[in-house]
Write a protein that holds these residues in place. Structure first.
Motif, PDB file in Angstrom:
ATOM      1  N   ILE A  59       0.837  -1.195   0.000  1.00  0.00           N
ATOM      2  CA  ILE A  59       0.000   0.000   0.000  1.00  0.00           C
ATOM      3  C   ILE A  59       0.874   1.247   0.000  1.00  0.00           C
ATOM      4  CG2 ILE A  59      -1.716   1.322   1.320  1.00  0.00           C
ATOM      5  CD1 ILE A  59      -2.735  -1.364   2.421  1.00  0.00           C
ATOM      6  N   LEU A  60       0.490   2.198  -0.850  1.00  0.00           N
ATOM      7  CA  LEU A  60       1.143   3.496  -0.866  1.00  0.00           C
ATOM      8  C   LEU A  60       0.090   4.529  -1.209  1.00  0.00           C
ATOM      9  CD1 LEU A  60       1.664   3.679  -4.251  1.00  0.00           C
ATOM     10  CD2 LEU A  60       3.460   2.137  -3.535  1.00  0.00           C
ATOM     11  N   GLY A  61       0.388   5.804  -0.946  1.00  0.00           N
ATOM     12  CA  GLY A  61      -0.578   6.836  -1.297  1.00  0.00           C
ATOM     13  C   GLY A  61      -0.683   7.943  -0.272  1.00  0.00           C
ATOM     14  N   ILE A  62      -1.814   8.632  -0.328  1.00  0.00           N
ATOM     15  CA  ILE A  62      -2.018   9.846   0.446  1.00  0.00           C
ATOM     16  C   ILE A  62      -3.404   9.768   1.105  1.00  0.00           C
ATOM     17  CG2 ILE A  62      -2.143  12.361   0.271  1.00  0.00           C
ATOM     18  CD1 ILE A  62      -0.411  12.094  -2.278  1.00  0.00           C
ATOM     19  N   THR A  63      -3.539  10.118   2.324  1.00  0.00           N
ATOM     20  CA  THR A  63      -2.544  10.520   3.281  1.00  0.00           C
ATOM     21  C   THR A  63      -2.250   9.374   4.246  1.00  0.00           C
ATOM     22  OG1 THR A  63      -4.144  11.465   4.867  1.00  0.00           O
ATOM     23  CG2 THR A  63      -3.248  12.962   3.206  1.00  0.00           C
ATOM     24  N   THR A  64      -1.031   9.422   4.788  1.00  0.00           N
ATOM     25  CA  THR A  64      -0.561   8.351   5.658  1.00  0.00           C
ATOM     26  C   THR A  64      -1.504   8.124   6.828  1.00  0.00           C
ATOM     27  OG1 THR A  64       1.651   9.216   5.169  1.00  0.00           O
ATOM     28  CG2 THR A  64       1.500   7.469   6.809  1.00  0.00           C
ATOM     29  N   ASN A  65      -1.951   9.196   7.452  1.00  0.00           N
ATOM     30  CA  ASN A  65      -2.741   9.091   8.673  1.00  0.00           C
ATOM     31  C   ASN A  65      -4.235   8.935   8.436  1.00  0.00           C
ATOM     32  OD1 ASN A  65      -2.245  11.820   7.739  1.00  0.00           O
ATOM     33  ND2 ASN A  65      -3.435  12.529   9.479  1.00  0.00           N
ATOM     34  N   HIS A  66      -4.673   8.990   7.216  1.00  0.00           N
ATOM     35  CA  HIS A  66      -6.103   8.823   6.944  1.00  0.00           C
ATOM     36  C   HIS A  66      -6.352   7.560   6.114  1.00  0.00           C
ATOM     37  CE1 HIS A  66      -6.233  13.277   7.841  1.00  0.00           C
ATOM     38  NE2 HIS A  66      -7.068  12.743   8.700  1.00  0.00           N
ATOM     39  N   CYS A  67      -6.493   7.703   4.824  1.00  0.00           N
ATOM     40  CA  CYS A  67      -6.921   6.591   3.981  1.00  0.00           C
ATOM     41  C   CYS A  67      -5.880   5.477   3.874  1.00  0.00           C
ATOM     42  CB  CYS A  67      -7.326   7.110   2.607  1.00  0.00           C
ATOM     43  SG  CYS A  67      -8.730   8.254   2.714  1.00  0.00           S
ATOM     44  N   VAL A  68      -4.604   5.818   3.880  1.00  0.00           N
ATOM     45  CA  VAL A  68      -3.569   4.780   3.847  1.00  0.00           C
ATOM     46  C   VAL A  68      -3.651   3.954   5.127  1.00  0.00           C
ATOM     47  CG1 VAL A  68      -1.074   4.357   3.874  1.00  0.00           C
ATOM     48  CG2 VAL A  68      -2.041   6.020   2.272  1.00  0.00           C
ATOM     49  N   SER A  69      -3.682   4.628   6.269  1.00  0.00           N
ATOM     50  CA  SER A  69      -3.736   3.939   7.556  1.00  0.00           C
ATOM     51  C   SER A  69      -5.007   3.093   7.694  1.00  0.00           C
ATOM     52  CB  SER A  69      -3.661   4.956   8.692  1.00  0.00           C
ATOM     53  OG  SER A  69      -3.768   4.317   9.935  1.00  0.00           O
ATOM     54  N   THR A  70      -6.141   3.659   7.357  1.00  0.00           N
ATOM     55  CA  THR A  70      -7.407   2.952   7.502  1.00  0.00           C
ATOM     56  C   THR A  70      -7.443   1.709   6.616  1.00  0.00           C
ATOM     57  OG1 THR A  70      -8.485   5.056   7.967  1.00  0.00           O
ATOM     58  CG2 THR A  70      -9.915   3.200   7.433  1.00  0.00           C
ATOM     59  N   THR A  71      -6.985   1.845   5.384  1.00  0.00           N
ATOM     60  CA  THR A  71      -6.967   0.706   4.468  1.00  0.00           C
ATOM     61  C   THR A  71      -5.973  -0.353   4.940  1.00  0.00           C
ATOM     62  OG1 THR A  71      -7.645   2.118   2.627  1.00  0.00           O
ATOM     63  CG2 THR A  71      -6.596   0.017   2.065  1.00  0.00           C
ATOM     64  N   ALA A  72      -4.804   0.075   5.414  1.00  0.00           N
ATOM     65  CA  ALA A  72      -3.802  -0.882   5.903  1.00  0.00           C
ATOM     66  C   ALA A  72      -4.315  -1.633   7.130  1.00  0.00           C
ATOM     67  CB  ALA A  72      -2.499  -0.161   6.222  1.00  0.00           C
ATOM     68  N   ARG A  73      -4.982  -0.933   8.019  1.00  0.00           N
ATOM     69  CA  ARG A  73      -5.533  -1.590   9.214  1.00  0.00           C
ATOM     70  C   ARG A  73      -6.546  -2.660   8.812  1.00  0.00           C
ATOM     71  NH1 ARG A  73      -5.200   1.453  14.262  1.00  0.00           N
ATOM     72  NH2 ARG A  73      -3.742   3.172  13.939  1.00  0.00           N
ATOM     73  N   MET A  74      -7.425  -2.318   7.882  1.00  0.00           N
ATOM     74  CA  MET A  74      -8.422  -3.298   7.454  1.00  0.00           C
ATOM     75  C   MET A  74      -7.776  -4.463   6.711  1.00  0.00           C
ATOM     76  SD  MET A  74     -11.960  -1.341   6.554  1.00  0.00           S
ATOM     77  CE  MET A  74     -12.813  -2.914   6.570  1.00  0.00           C
ATOM     78  N   ALA A  75      -6.786  -4.174   5.872  1.00  0.00           N
ATOM     79  CA  ALA A  75      -6.091  -5.252   5.153  1.00  0.00           C
ATOM     80  C   ALA A  75      -5.465  -6.220   6.147  1.00  0.00           C
ATOM     81  CB  ALA A  75      -5.034  -4.665   4.220  1.00  0.00           C
ATOM     82  N   GLY A  76      -4.800  -5.675   7.166  1.00  0.00           N
ATOM     83  CA  GLY A  76      -4.216  -6.527   8.193  1.00  0.00           C
ATOM     84  C   GLY A  76      -5.265  -7.327   8.931  1.00  0.00           C
ATOM     85  N   ASN A  77      -6.372  -6.690   9.266  1.00  0.00           N
ATOM     86  CA  ASN A  77      -7.447  -7.395   9.965  1.00  0.00           C
ATOM     87  C   ASN A  77      -8.101  -8.465   9.102  1.00  0.00           C
ATOM     88  OD1 ASN A  77      -7.247  -6.151  12.485  1.00  0.00           O
ATOM     89  ND2 ASN A  77      -8.544  -4.452  11.879  1.00  0.00           N
ATOM     90  N   PHE A  78      -8.131  -8.252   7.806  1.00  0.00           N
ATOM     91  CA  PHE A  78      -8.682  -9.265   6.899  1.00  0.00           C
ATOM     92  C   PHE A  78      -7.710 -10.424   6.683  1.00  0.00           C
ATOM     93  CE2 PHE A  78     -11.681  -6.040   4.813  1.00  0.00           C
ATOM     94  CZ  PHE A  78     -12.811  -6.609   5.376  1.00  0.00           C
ATOM     95  N   GLY A  79      -6.483 -10.287   7.174  1.00  0.00           N
ATOM     96  CA  GLY A  79      -5.524 -11.384   7.077  1.00  0.00           C
ATOM     97  C   GLY A  79      -4.535 -11.284   5.933  1.00  0.00           C
ATOM     98  N   TYR A  80      -4.553 -10.179   5.201  1.00  0.00           N
ATOM     99  CA  TYR A  80      -3.555 -10.008   4.140  1.00  0.00           C
ATOM    100  C   TYR A  80      -2.217  -9.652   4.782  1.00  0.00           C
ATOM    101  CZ  TYR A  80      -7.690  -9.547   1.179  1.00  0.00           C
ATOM    102  OH  TYR A  80      -8.883  -9.757   0.546  1.00  0.00           O
ATOM    103  N   GLU A  81      -1.137 -10.213   4.250  1.00  0.00           N
ATOM    104  CA  GLU A  81       0.184  -9.746   4.641  1.00  0.00           C
ATOM    105  C   GLU A  81       0.304  -8.356   4.027  1.00  0.00           C
ATOM    106  OE1 GLU A  81       4.875 -10.976   4.341  1.00  0.00           O
ATOM    107  OE2 GLU A  81       3.346 -12.485   3.939  1.00  0.00           O
ATOM    108  N   THR A  82       0.491  -7.351   4.862  1.00  0.00           N
ATOM    109  CA  THR A  82       0.354  -5.964   4.428  1.00  0.00           C
ATOM    110  C   THR A  82       1.660  -5.208   4.619  1.00  0.00           C
ATOM    111  OG1 THR A  82      -1.979  -6.035   5.057  1.00  0.00           O
ATOM    112  CG2 THR A  82      -1.001  -3.859   4.773  1.00  0.00           C
ATOM    113  N   TYR A  83       2.050  -4.484   3.580  1.00  0.00           N
ATOM    114  CA  TYR A  83       3.230  -3.630   3.608  1.00  0.00           C
ATOM    115  C   TYR A  83       2.796  -2.215   3.267  1.00  0.00           C
ATOM    116  CZ  TYR A  83       5.882  -7.965   3.469  1.00  0.00           C
ATOM    117  OH  TYR A  83       6.397  -9.204   3.767  1.00  0.00           O
ATOM    118  N   VAL A  84       3.317  -1.226   3.995  1.00  0.00           N
ATOM    119  CA  VAL A  84       3.101   0.179   3.683  1.00  0.00           C
ATOM    120  C   VAL A  84       4.463   0.775   3.361  1.00  0.00           C
ATOM    121  CG1 VAL A  84       2.347   2.426   4.562  1.00  0.00           C
ATOM    122  CG2 VAL A  84       1.051   0.359   5.140  1.00  0.00           C
ATOM    123  N   ILE A  85       4.533   1.515   2.256  1.00  0.00           N
ATOM    124  CA  ILE A  85       5.804   2.073   1.791  1.00  0.00           C
ATOM    125  C   ILE A  85       5.944   3.497   2.316  1.00  0.00           C
ATOM    126  CG2 ILE A  85       7.284   2.445  -0.209  1.00  0.00           C
ATOM    127  CD1 ILE A  85       6.332  -0.541   0.460  1.00  0.00           C
TER     128      ILE A  85
END
Length: 188
Positions: A115-141
């Motif tokens: 995952i990459l994009g804008i903004t770190t503290n909003h949509c990137v963070s929210t999407t990464a949290r859900m991806a992790g909770n769904f069980g995807y191995e998640t990387y944020v750049i």
């Protein structure tokens, strides 16, 4: 383990022209090369022929820089989607809410997301949290994401770099692994 050993998708979050207007979003954006770095990562994903998902925010506020009637709604020139790449439009922080992103990932047996994009503290963070909770191995750049200055609940000012680093710290080792673009390329 290399990412090529996994089924890995690239998710580009809200890399839209509207975020070039720093003052609109709070000013003093960090990582001013985030779009260029995102474009470099996107180019590599295209060379590898791996799945790519472009997420764009469609604000319901007609005065927003991300409203579909505003030129800011368009994708940044560094990451313009190609015809064979997925485009998913959302109107909340998470790319998983009100979209078919999860279904598309699961249909392709994708188990890892970058995952990459804008903004770190909003949509990137929210999407990464859900991806992790769904069980995807998640990387944020880390250098392919960016934040803006924020005002705290007592009127205190937090600079963009602090906001960015704290958002990454909150994700790290719980919801996602945080990598630089250089570290990512070593895993490819």
């Amino acid at each position: 383990m290399k990412l090529q050993d996994k089924k890995t998708a690239l998710i580009l979050i809200d890399i839209q022209k509207g975020f070039l207007d720093e003052n609109y979003w709070g000013g003093n954006r960090n990582n001013k090369d985030a779009e260029r770095i995102s474009g470099t990562i996107l180019k590599k994903w295209r060379e590898l022929n791996w799945p790519i998902f472009h997420i764009r925010h469609s604000s319901t506020n007609p005065k927003s820089k991300l409203h579909e009637s505003d030129p800011g709604f368009e994708f940044n020139d560094y990451v313009v989607p190609q015809s064979d790449e997925y485009i998913i439009t959302k109107n909340v922080n998470s790319a998983f809410i009100g979209t078919d992103l999860k279904e598309k990932l699961d249909a392709q047996n994708i188990n890892t997301v970058v995952i990459l994009g804008i903004t770190t503290n909003h949509c990137v963070s929210t999407t990464a949290r859900m991806a992790g909770n769904f069980g995807y191995e998640t990387y944020v750049i880390s250098d392919a994401t960016a934040a803006f200055d924020r005002v705290g609940i007592h009127g205190e000012k937090y600079n963009a770099e602090q906001v960015h680093l704290m958002a990454l710290a909150n994700l790290n080792e719980e919801f996602a692994s945080i990598l630089s673009a250089e570290e990512l390329f070593k895993k490819l």
